[in-house]
Motif scaffolding. Structure first.
Motif, PDB file in Angstrom:
ATOM      1  N   LEU A  69      91.638  32.342  75.491  1.00 11.49           N
ATOM      2  CA  LEU A  69      91.584  31.343  76.475  1.00 11.49           C
ATOM      3  C   LEU A  69      90.114  31.242  77.184  1.00 11.49           C
ATOM      4  O   LEU A  69      90.074  32.347  77.896  1.00 11.49           O
ATOM      5  CB  LEU A  69      92.741  30.826  77.089  1.00 11.49           C
ATOM      6  N   TYR A  70      89.347  30.370  76.979  1.00 13.69           N
ATOM      7  CA  TYR A  70      88.028  30.417  77.691  1.00 13.69           C
ATOM      8  C   TYR A  70      88.293  30.341  79.202  1.00 13.69           C
ATOM      9  O   TYR A  70      89.115  29.173  79.576  1.00 13.69           O
ATOM     10  CB  TYR A  70      87.099  29.391  77.148  1.00 13.69           C
ATOM     11  N   ASN A  71      87.535  30.946  80.169  1.00 15.13           N
ATOM     12  CA  ASN A  71      87.755  30.813  81.452  1.00 15.13           C
ATOM     13  C   ASN A  71      86.454  30.440  81.916  1.00 15.13           C
ATOM     14  O   ASN A  71      85.402  31.066  82.184  1.00 15.13           O
ATOM     15  CB  ASN A  71      88.037  32.340  82.044  1.00 15.13           C
ATOM     16  N   PRO A  72      86.528  28.863  82.180  1.00 18.00           N
ATOM     17  CA  PRO A  72      85.427  28.295  82.891  1.00 18.00           C
ATOM     18  C   PRO A  72      84.737  28.997  84.065  1.00 18.00           C
ATOM     19  O   PRO A  72      83.352  28.688  84.407  1.00 18.00           O
ATOM     20  CB  PRO A  72      85.648  26.918  83.031  1.00 18.00           C
ATOM     21  N   ALA A  73      85.382  29.793  85.040  1.00 17.80           N
ATOM     22  CA  ALA A  73      85.018  30.337  86.103  1.00 17.80           C
ATOM     23  C   ALA A  73      83.906  31.521  85.691  1.00 17.80           C
ATOM     24  O   ALA A  73      83.321  31.778  86.647  1.00 17.80           O
ATOM     25  CB  ALA A  73      86.310  30.773  86.966  1.00 17.80           C
ATOM     26  N   LYS A  74      84.066  31.826  84.560  1.00 18.57           N
ATOM     27  CA  LYS A  74      82.899  32.879  84.056  1.00 18.57           C
ATOM     28  C   LYS A  74      81.684  32.342  83.715  1.00 18.57           C
ATOM     29  O   LYS A  74      80.570  33.103  83.782  1.00 18.57           O
ATOM     30  CB  LYS A  74      83.574  33.596  82.973  1.00 18.57           C
ATOM     31  N   MET A  75      81.574  30.865  83.689  1.00 22.08           N
ATOM     32  CA  MET A  75      80.134  30.323  83.629  1.00 22.08           C
ATOM     33  C   MET A  75      79.226  30.409  84.827  1.00 22.08           C
ATOM     34  O   MET A  75      79.785  30.158  85.918  1.00 22.08           O
ATOM     35  CB  MET A  75      80.440  28.802  83.274  1.00 22.08           C
TER      36      MET A  75
END
Length: 122
Positions: A69-75
């Motif tokens: 699951l992609y974690n948008p906080a890593k962007m």
């Protein structure tokens, strides 16, 4: 489900990464994680939390079949730089001092083009 959710999360994060949106990305990652976990609970109603964690929960995130699951906080969030002085415009060549700090010479500075623009504006 992860193949459907991940591109959406990545797209939103890529589009909104130029604003002040780090907290929102963190909340979005938390919300997506919980919604997906509740969906998994609904999909497997007889499994315990321990069995769900063992089956779907990888290192700090939901994973299934090698897809995480992609974690948008890593962007990485970056802000737009002010570049109003660097945007070239052919309409203010006669009015702006070419030696000024807020002027960038364009390829539209020939006399014929300036004449066409002056006629158009008049």
């Amino acid at each position: 489900m992860l193949r459907t959710v991940n591109p959406v999360l990545r797209g939103w994060a890529a589009y909104f990464r130029y604003g002040a949106s780090k907290r929102t990305f963190s909340y979005l990652g938390w919300y997506a994680w919980w919604r997906l976990l509740l969906w998994i609970r609904h999909k497997h109603p007889h499994l315990t939390w321990k069995q769900l964690r063992r089956r779907y929960y990888g290192t700090d995130r939901i994973t299934e079949g090698g897809i995480v699951l992609y974690n948008p906080a890593k962007m990485k969030v970056q802000r737009y730089q002010f570049r109003g002085a660097q945007i070239s415009t052919p309409y203010n060549i006669d009015e702006v001092d070419p030696d000024g700090a807020r002027f960038r010479r364009t390829n539209h500075d020939d006399v014929a083009f300036v004449g066409q623009v002056s006629e158009y504006l008049a």
